[in-house]
Write a protein that holds these residues in place. Structure first.
Motif, short mmCIF file in Angstrom:
data_model
loop_
_atom_site.label_atom_id
_atom_site.label_comp_id
_atom_site.label_asym_id
_atom_site.label_seq_id
_atom_site.Cartn_x
_atom_site.Cartn_y
_atom_site.Cartn_z
N UNK B 64 9.92 14.61 7.89
CA UNK B 64 9.53 13.29 8.39
C UNK B 64 8.89 12.51 7.24
N UNK B 65 9.49 11.41 6.85
CA UNK B 65 8.88 10.58 5.80
C UNK B 65 8.29 9.31 6.38
N UNK B 66 8.87 8.85 7.47
CA UNK B 66 8.40 7.65 8.13
C UNK B 66 8.98 7.63 9.51
N UNK B 69 12.58 7.37 9.07
CA UNK B 69 13.12 7.87 7.81
C UNK B 69 12.91 9.37 7.69
N UNK B 137 4.63 14.90 3.34
CA UNK B 137 4.36 13.46 3.29
C UNK B 137 4.69 12.92 1.91
#
Ligand SMILES: Cc1cc2nc3c(=O)[nH]c(=O)nc-3n(C[C@H](O)[C@H](O)[C@H](O)COP(=O)(O)OP(=O)(O)OC[C@H]3O[C@@H](n4cnc5c(N)ncnc54)[C@H](O)[C@@H]3O)c2cc1C
Ligand SMILES: NC(=O)c1ccc[n+]([C@@H]2O[C@H](COP(=O)([O-])OP(=O)(O)OC[C@H]3O[C@@H](n4cnc5c(N)ncnc54)[C@H](O)[C@@H]3O)[C@@H](O)[C@H]2O)c1
Ligand SMILES: Cc1cc2nc3c(=O)[nH]c(=O)nc-3n(C[C@H](O)[C@H](O)[C@H](O)COP(=O)(O)O)c2cc1C
Ligand SMILES: [Zn+2]
Lengths: 998, 181, 417, 97
Positions: B64-66, B69, B137
């Motif tokens: 999970x980056x965003x 995203x 992250x």
């Protein structure tokens, strides 16, 4: 007794003698000494010369508050550090220290004449004189003043030491490891909370280190400290830092710590950093910074040998040094009696205790008198004598507004105390509110601005038991606030101690006009006279008085002087102390080495060096690089004997005549994908994209909403819902950010997403009439024929067996391709193309040649032809604007009247009358020759090169109303004379563009 | 299939605690919740919907980056098959899937010092409570942007844009020198 | 006004310095003035001085909410130069520089203007182009500026590192020899003393809390923490607080206020003989007469009124300083502070009438207005006295943002100060 | 270095964020229909509040989202952060940006 070292006692290791030098003279001390304690032990009294009057000065304190004893420590030529406090310099074998601000020697300093001239040099005298003749300030007076000022000599060689940095996070950060801090850390850490404890000193314990006779819960103070630290050390949730100063309190509970790692070592390991910056984010902060003893202000109070009473006690108990053989104590607080009593017990003669309080009475006086010490009350000091150290003090006793009973007392050390000032520096830096406490005559923390609490003496708590219990309570509360619970603890303490209360330190004098000067700020040589003069001249705000007299502005930031200055100002102005108020506390608490702020940021780590996949190849070919943002780009590839001009000429010719190879990988790339991708790009760029066919690309211009060119690039449609967008090298990040901004916040309804692919692709530009021939043997699944792959065509296929996005495009005006391959293949494909091109004379070229080639074609470079004030029309790019679009970013601004003014600067070409003359980029342009400054300048040269293919110089320029001036002759004024130029269109070569479509 | 012999990834020094980057297949997937759910099916791994968490299954991972995203990681050589599988699964879902296999490199740091090394120049708390196993992250390390992922207690993986990799590794080595002394 | 000179100083030396009198009077506000300046920084005090000295408007008051010179005037790195790119800017800043050159004598106060030269470094090919463009434009405008090779730059500033193998090597520098520094406090005090001598009331601890307009909308009075003061001609020179003050009259300006930091090192013997600036790696350094290295850092990213800034902003600057002067790693920071700078979209100031008749503004100097102090005061006074701009400040209007006549020094070169 | 509560990722250091100016400044739906003054207002005029300021941040080195925040510019303390598109939170005690 050697010098003034007493037979036993102190925490120094008497078995380890340490040799060092001061001003070239050899001395010996013990492990655990500071430079100050060791020199005192050797009977040295003069440590330095003061800033302004060059008066001899001795050690005044024992800690970081020291105002006087500043020295330079030299490890070697390159490791020379000025302005260190001798009280903080830990002794190591071979230490070399030097006094400062004196010539030729400490004992005889020529500039001490300043002292004699002091009537001429009152506060701020320099604002009143040195104005005539006008130039003399800068030429004569200022250089003299500068040489006289400045304390130590600056380091001049590159600092070879390393500095490091760390981020840290904890539940509770405790600043200061005196009894309050240790108790807080013990309690907080018992709860399981993550605790950090730091102290600026080499040893934990704070003022307890000066209490050899105290007992806590049955243990001696020393044992209690040792056990407590051992307990803390055994807890995995605790970090302990000695020699670590909390220097700054920043918003949101970020504390800056300065850890000194190797400075105390005789031979620091080369890999260890000298110092470290910690940036600690703490859920709670406990400030347990203690308090600092306040001097007394009286005439002659700056003589070497005059010293804080607490310092004398520290020298005795920690270092086994008696600061004199025959001392006098002048005090306004009970606490200072301990110093006299302890020295007395150690065999030092106490000639007199002069208590300045008329009503002084009670235990300390009784005990002193019982010990046979003469005590007078209601005393004041009228003066001191002694050339390089105090030899005599004149004490008067005040009665009914007059001084009676004047007596001269011989002494070799004069201890002073006006009570204690709580160390509220960090609390105040955090923007906590202070409140003046009348009883204590001190500012104490009141309302916090951050999640923080003060504990112990720094919040006015007096007495070891109370301080320990306060520390424990605050530690428990802080842990609780971070979700950890623990019971607090009650300490049982036995100690001889007296109240720390005191009085503002300016002693009453017989008459107001003091015959001799009474120093308030020792380091900056500020006297009560200076303060009085400032007030006489109308400076009443304490901030003005500070700046006019420089009180509190020295390297000690007034730790010992600010309260006295304030008290004096208040009494002179007839206002209360809180009404006058404090000056602002600022970081750093004590001076902090620049090196730790730079940390690892040096050399190539100063800023990332970004290189492309083909970088090493270019290095091997001897390329010369230029910095473009963080990128290194090959600027040209000189062959032996070639300068830039020759190399660029050759590279240009090669591209025009055959084929060249260029690394364009640094261009920004953004993959714009989604059903609304075309809509999005149409709203953003001035161009339209709805009609752009898959497999085609278009030159795009991006404005900001103010209408000026922000970036440009090529936008290729890879699929119905997929675009490959390029940006300038420098613009990659900001264009991506701008796109995200519009997508996320203006048009969140658009189904379109961005991904940066700048580094996914290596980009190899193959440019020149032979480009197709070079590529043809290498590609598969691609038809390179002009019909299948026309100018601005885009296709996907393979090259050397690896996947490729192939763009037919040209920034040179020649037949050209940009081969995009996944970055890991970049080098291999580059080498393959280079090999394949050998028979065509393929030539690698750099950014300089690229610039020349594009200028020959009149193509702009954003940032060179544009500067944030240029519209598409100014740059001759009006054709790119899709006029039918209802809106795009910047369109509204372009409609402003001024954007169409005929005298806007427009991009044109320039040809010099003499084809050999290459104009200078940035040169200005005038219409009528023969002007003198100020000239009417109508434009400037944005780009200028020698064009090899044209055999002459060319230039691009922004010129007012330029397009209407084509054909006119203008002039470029240069220091060597005016250069006539003819205004032309921007395209110099292949005006019809035939070569592009080859 | 491309010729592996032509491949030259960023040359980086290695050490006992520093794993040299291995080629991998990487994608950035962006799209709405439904698309992400569908993509999870195609990728064979439900994509994490919790902020800053990674999901793994075998040698595949989704980070999970965003909120819209995700970084998908798989062994090298699976770009084409994953692209095809996701194209099938995502039919009818607006989304963006972009191959970024070469954009960045994965740098592994492991051992008891890993946390200490990274905390020198990463402003996030990296202790296990604040940065548990499975957390990932985007953040910064010195002056570089990195994706930081903790697949195991003493293992961190940094996904770094390739041109920043040398900087990141040199900075790590500089920090590491301190622990040696 | 007691005249300052070596002679009076000598005379006072024999009298124990007892003969000095207040440099400006401590007065209570009068009920009415012909002109009021809001903000007792260098700019406001200079404006009051020139209103009195050049326009005969002596019934003037300067209202300062704290102590005079306590705003950015007392917080800046004192860099003075006039080598700005655009004709309008060059004229503006050179106007100020010429006034600096004789200011000590005019004010009879040594403001220590020291033309020690301002050297602006170029680290990239692009920097070189920008620097040369400035040099040519400056010369055309009669403003001195010259190009130095790296070796010449080092000769001018010996501690500078010009090795070619550093991350951002010095490729050369633009030097304005007439540029330099001055003593910030003395500028405020010198103007205050001179203005006071002409009858101007300098009123400290007097915060303006309201701007009162008459029926026609024109300025009528100002409300202050010390009462209502009538006045029909009000100039606002409140730097970082301009938006707040003008907001009292409902005037909105294109301004944002950011924290800007500076710091000084411990004092040392002379080592940096000039001012060195590097826009692209963000380092500004000079040495004061007392010996501290005076270093300017960058602005914080966000608007704020806290007069402090972030540690990482300082660190960034200090790492740049240490790259350029590798010996200074061992120097130590003595004090750090922040000021609040008001920034316009084109980084050029506004000295103009506002939409409110009788209300004038001087603002938007951002990170670089100390150097303009005498000039901007002079021009604000002119504009207030005549209700029309001087030709030099005529382009620096509020309307330029609407009409697109920006004077975009920021876009032209990413250099501050 | 502030500590900023990203509405997606939680409290994170300022180093990961980019400030993006005043919040709730909507780009006119039809810019060409705006008057010069309206357009100037949109382009250049900001509140520059001394006190509680509604502003935008982007967690650029985190989840990359733009979001909004209420911050007191006299203390730099945040009162709230909220996602783009969400209404401004109501503050206790009637405080207003
Ligand atoms: C760290 C830093 C470094 C700088 N470096 C340079 C440099 O090197 N060179 C350079 O040229 N410039 C520099 N500057 C910019 C320069 O300091 C300013 O542009 C200049 O000093 C502004 O002067 P001023 O008189 O307009 O403002 P100020 O000196 O700020 O004066 C404004 C005054 O208005 C008062 N005020 C505000 N509101 C009210 C109110 N409601 N009622 C009454 N009074 C009010 C304030 O208290 C303040 O005293 C720097 C600024 C900073 C912060
Ligand atoms: N009666 C006396 O004669 C007398 C005199 C002095 C102290 N005391 C007693 O000493 C005790 C004070 O205890 P306490 O714990 O409050 O204070 P403390 O003075 O014992 O400890 C404070 C510690 O904080 C450290 N420190 C201060 N600022 C720092 C910073 N910015 N960064 C890192 N370290 C920093 C100091 O080095 C010191 O070790 C009280 O019990 C008091 O009564 C008594
Ligand atoms: C050019 C210049 C030089 C300064 N030199 C010193 C100094 O030598 N010592 C010092 O303590 N402060 C020095 N200061 C900083 C002031 O003490 C103070 O921090 C600054 O005026 C801001 O005010 P404040 O900190 O009270 O908010 C200097 C300030 C300036 C502008
Ligand atoms: Zn986030």
């Amino acid at each position: 007794m050697s010098g003034r070292r007493i037979e036993q006692g102190g925490r120094v290791e008497r078995s380890r003698a340490i040799r060092f030098t001061f001003d070239g003279k050899g001395y010996s001390g013990f492990a655990g000494d500071t430079l100050a304690s060791a020199l005192l032990a050797n009977g040295v009294q003069v440590f330095g010369r003061s800033f302004k009057y060059h008066r001899p000065r001795g050690v005044f304190a024992a800690g970081s508050e020291e105002p006087n004893a500043l020295v330079t420590v030299m490890r070697d030529e390159a490791r020379c550090t000025p302005n260190l406090r001798a009280t903080q310099v830990e002794l190591y074998d071979g230490l070399v220290a030097r006094s400062q601000n004196r010539w030729p020697s400490l004992d005889f300093d020529v500039q001490a004449v300043n002292d004699l001239m002091s009537p001429l040099l009152p506060a701020a005298f320099y604002y009143k004189t040195f104005m005539w003749p006008r130039a003399a300030w800068h030429k004569v007076y200022e250089p003299i003043i500068r040489r006289a000022a400045g304390l130590g000599e600056p380091p001049t060689l590159p600092d070879p030491d390393r500095y490091s940095q760390r981020f840290a996070h904890c539940d509770v950060l405790v600043v200061g490891a005196g009894p309050a801090g240790i108790a807080a850390a013990l309690t907080a850490s018992a709860s399981g909370a993550r605790v950090m404890l730091c102290d600026e000193q080499p040893e934990f314990g704070g003022s307890l280190l000066d209490e050899p006779t105290a007992s806590i819960d049955g243990a001696t103070a020393a044992d209690w400290i040792r056990n407590s630290i051992a307990t803390l050390r055994s807890r995995a949730n605790v970090t302990l830092l000695t020699r670590t100063t909390a220097f700054g309190y920043f918003p949101h509970n970020l504390i800056g710590l300065n850890e000194r790692i190797t400075e105390h070592l005789a031979a620091p390991p080369t890999d260890r950093p000298r110092e470290r910056l910690w940036q600690v984010r703490a859920a709670r902060v406990v400030i347990a910074a203690g308090s600092i003893e306040r001097p007394l202000v009286f005439p002659g109070n700056d003589r070497p040998g005059v010293m804080l009473a607490s310092a004398a006690r520290t020298y005795l108990h920690r270092y086994g040094v008696a600061v004199g053989q025959n001392i006098v104590l002048v005090t306004g607080s009970d606490a200072a009696y301990s110093a006299a009593l302890d020295l007395h017990a150690a065999g030092v003669r106490v000639a007199l205790i002069a208590d300045v309080r008329a009503d002084a009475a009670g235990a300390p006086l009784d005990i002193a008198r019982q010990a046979g010490i003469d005590v007078v009350t209601g005393a004041t000091v009228l003066g001191t004598r002694g050339r390089l150290g105090v030899r005599e003090v004149t004490i008067g006793v005040l009665g009914r507004g007059a001084v009676n009973d004047t007596r001269r007392v011989k002494c070799d050390a004069l201890l002073v105390s006006g009570g204690y000032t709580p160390s509220v520096h960090l609390f105040s830096q955090s923007r906590g509110k202070l409140e003046f406490n009348e009883a204590r005559q001190a500012f104490l923390p009141s309302i916090s601005a951050e999640p923080e609490s003060s504990a112990g003496s720094c919040r006015g708590i007096d007495g070891y038991a109370q301080v320990l219990n306060d520390g424990a309570r605050v530690g428990a509360e802080s842990a609780l606030a971070t979700g950890h619970s623990v019971a607090t603890q009650e300490y049982r303490v036995q100690v001889h101690e007296f109240s720390m209360h005191g009085l503002p330190g300016v002693l009453p004098q017989a008459n107001h006009l003091q015959p001799s000067r009474a120093f308030v700020d020792f380091q900056n040589d500020v006297t009560t006279k200076d303060l009085a003069l400032a007030m006489r001249e109308g400076f009443e705000s304490v901030e003005h008085i500070k700046r006019y007299t420089t009180t509190g502005m020295a390297t000690d930031q007034g730790k010992t002087s600010n309260m006295n200055a304030l008290a004096f100002v208040a009494s002179e102005l007839g206002r209360t102390i809180p009404k006058v108020g404090l000056t602002t506390f600022r970081m750093p608490y004590t001076p902090v080495t620049f090196g730790i702020f730079a940390g690892y940021d040096r050399g190539d780590l100063f800023d990332p060096v970004r290189t492309t996949p083909m970088h090493d190849w270019a290095v091997q070919q001897g390329a010369v690089f230029e910095d473009v943002g963080q990128w290194k780009r090959a600027r040209y590839f000189p062959r032996p004997g070639e300068d830039m001009h020759a190399a660029v000429d050759r590279e240009c010719q090669a591209v025009r005549a055959g084929v060249g190879l260029f690394d364009a990988s640094t261009l920004g790339k953004i993959e714009v994908v989604g059903p609304d991708a075309a809509t999005f790009l149409s709203r953003l760029y001035v161009n339209g994209f709805a009609t752009l066919a898959v497999g085609r690309s278009r030159y795009g211009i991006l404005l900001r909403d103010d209408g000026f060119i922000y970036d440009d690039g090529v936008i290729a449609r890879i699929a119905e819902d997929r675009f490959h967008v390029t940006t300038t090298t420098g613009g990659a990040a900001r264009v991506f950010g701008m796109m995200e901004d519009y997508l996320q916040t203006e048009w969140p309804d658009l189904q379109c997403w961005l991904t940066s692919t700048t580094e996914q692709w290596a980009v190899i530009a193959v440019q020149g009439p032979r480009a197709r021939d070079v590529l043809a043997p290498l590609v598969s699944d691609v038809d390179l024929a002009a019909a299948a792959m026309p100018h601005l065509g885009v296709t996907q296929g393979r090259i050397c067996g690896v996947p490729m996005r192939l763009f037919r495009m040209s920034f040179t005006g020649e037949l050209g391709y940009e081969v995009n391959v996944p970055a890991d293949y970049g080098l291999a494909v580059w080498e393959a193309i280079h090999a394949s091109g050998q028979s065509h004379g393929i030539t690698p070229y750099g950014t300089e040649t690229m610039h020349v080639l594009r200028a020959e074609k009149g193509y702009i470079i954003v940032g060179q032809e544009t500067d944030g004030t240029v519209t598409p029309d100014d740059a001759g790019l009006g054709w790119a604007i899709a006029k039918s679009k209802p809106d795009f970013v910047g369109k509204r601004s372009l409609a402003r009247e001024t954007m169409h003014a005929p005298d806007r600067k427009q991009l044109v070409g320039l040809l010099t009358a003499d084809p050999r003359v290459v104009l200078e980029e940035g040169a200005q342009i005038i219409a009528t020759p023969g002007q003198h400054a100020p000239m009417k300048m109508i434009g400037h040269v944005t780009s200028a090169y020698h064009s090899a293919v044209l055999g002459r110089s060319i230039a691009l320029a922004l010129v007012r109303g330029g397009r209407a001036r084509i054909g006119e002759t203008l002039y470029v004024p240069m220091p060597g004379g005016e250069i006539a130029v003819q205004v032309t269109a921007t395209v110099f070569y292949d005006v019809e563009g035939a070569r592009l479509h080859g | 299939m491309a010729d592996a012999a032509l491949r030259r990834t960023v040359g980086l020094p290695t050490a006992a605690w520093l794993e040299s980057p291995v080629p991998a297949s990487r994608f950035i997937l962006r799209g709405a919740a439904a698309a992400r759910a569908a993509a999870g099916q195609g990728f064979g791994l439900p994509l994490p919907e919790t902020a800053c968490r990674a999901a793994t299954d075998g040698n595949r991972a989704a980070l999970w980056l965003g909120p819209d995203e995700q970084l998908l990681l798989a062994p090298d050589g699976e770009v084409d098959s994953i692209e095809a599988a996701l194209a099938r699964a995502l039919q009818g879902h607006a989304h963006s899937l972009v191959d970024v296999s070469h954009r960045q490199v994965g740098i592994g740091i492991h051992g008891p010092h890993a946390e200490w090394l990274l905390e020198a120049q990463c402003p996030l708390p990296l202790n296990l409570r604040a940065f548990p196993v499975g957390m990932c992250t985007r953040t910064v390390f010195g002056k570089a942007e990195v994706v930081l992922w903790r697949p195991a207690e003493q293992v961190f993986r940094l996904e770094v844009w390739r041109s920043f990799a040398t900087y990141v590794v040199e900075l790590l080595r500089e920090i590491e020198r301190e622990s040696a002394a | 006004m007691r005249k300052f000179s070596g002679w009076t100083l000598l005379k006072e030396a024999f009298g124990g310095q007892q003969g000095w009198t207040p440099q400006w009077r401590r007065v209570a506000p009068q009920p009415e003035y012909d002109a009021i300046i809001i903000g007792g920084g260098g700019h406001g005090l200079a404006a009051a001085y020139y209103l009195a000295s050049e326009h005969g408007i002596t019934r003037t008051a300067v209202l300062e909410k704290g102590w005079i010179g306590g705003g950015n005037t007392g917080r800046n790195t004192t860099i003075i130069r006039s080598n700005y790119l655009f004709d309008e800017s060059a004229a503006l800043y050179d106007h100020a520089l010429k006034l600096w050159e004789g200011l000590s004598q005019v004010l009879n106060y040594n403001v220590m203007f020291s033309p020690r030269g301002v050297m602006m470094l170029a680290h990239t090919v692009h920097d070189v182009q920008v620097a040369k463009r400035h040099i040519h434009a400056n010369r055309g405008n009669g403003v001195d500026n010259e190009w130095l090779s790296p070796e010449e730059a080092k000769a001018y500033c010996p501690p500078l590192n010009i090795e070619r193998n550093i991350r951002y090597p010095v490729l050369g520098a633009a030097l304005q020899r007439r540029g330099g520094t001055a003593r910030h406090d003395a500028v405020a005090w010198g103007y205050a003393r001179a203005a006071d001598a002409l009858g101007v009331d300098i009123i400290e601890n007097c915060e303006v809390t309201g701007l009162v307009r008459d029926g026609s909308g024109a300025m009528e009075a100002v409300q202050t923490s010390r009462g209502l003061i009538r006045c029909r001609r009000v100039g606002v020179s409140a730097a970082g607080n301009t938006s707040v003050v003008l907001g009292l009259a409902g005037v909105r300006l294109p301004l944002e206020s950011f924290p800007l930091q500076a710091l000084v090192s411990e004092p040392v013997k002379p080592v940096v003989p000039c001012v060195v600036m590097s826009g692209s790696i963000h380092a500004y350094i000079s040495q004061s007469d007392k010996g501290e290295l005076v270093i300017g850092a960058g602005t914080d990213a966000y608007t704020s009124y806290t007069q402090r800034g972030a540690l990482h902003v300082n660190s960034h600057t200090l790492s740049a300083v240490c790259e350029l002067f590798p010996a200074f790693r061992r120097m130590r920071m003595l004090r750090n502070w922040g000021g609040i700078v008001d920034v316009t979209p084109d980084r050029s100031p506004i000295i103009a009438r506002t939409p409110v008749p009788g209300l004038y503004v001087n603002c938007g100097w951002g990170t670089g207005g100390f150097k303009a102090t005498p000039g901007s005061g002079h021009l604000l006074a002119w504009t207030m006295a005549r209700d029309e701009p001087h030709p030099i400040n005529a382009p620096f209007t509020i309307e330029r943002f609407r009409d697109g006549h920006l004077i975009d020094e920021a876009a032209a070169a990413a250099v501050a100060h | 270095m502030l500590l900023i509560q990203c509405p997606y990722c939680g409290p994170r250091p300022e180093l990961e964020f980019a400030y993006a100016g005043q919040a709730h400044v909507a780009r006119p739906a039809d810019p060409s229909a705006t008057t010069p003054d309206q357009w100037t207002e949109f382009l250049y005029l900001r509140n520059n509040t001394r006190g509680i300021h509604a502003e935008r941040w982007r967690h650029v080195r985190g989840c990359a989202r733009f979001f909004n925040a209420l911050r007191d510019t006299t203390t730099d303390h945040f009162l709230a952060t909220y996602r783009a598109g969400e209404p401004m939170p109501v503050l206790p005690m009637g405080q207003k940006p």
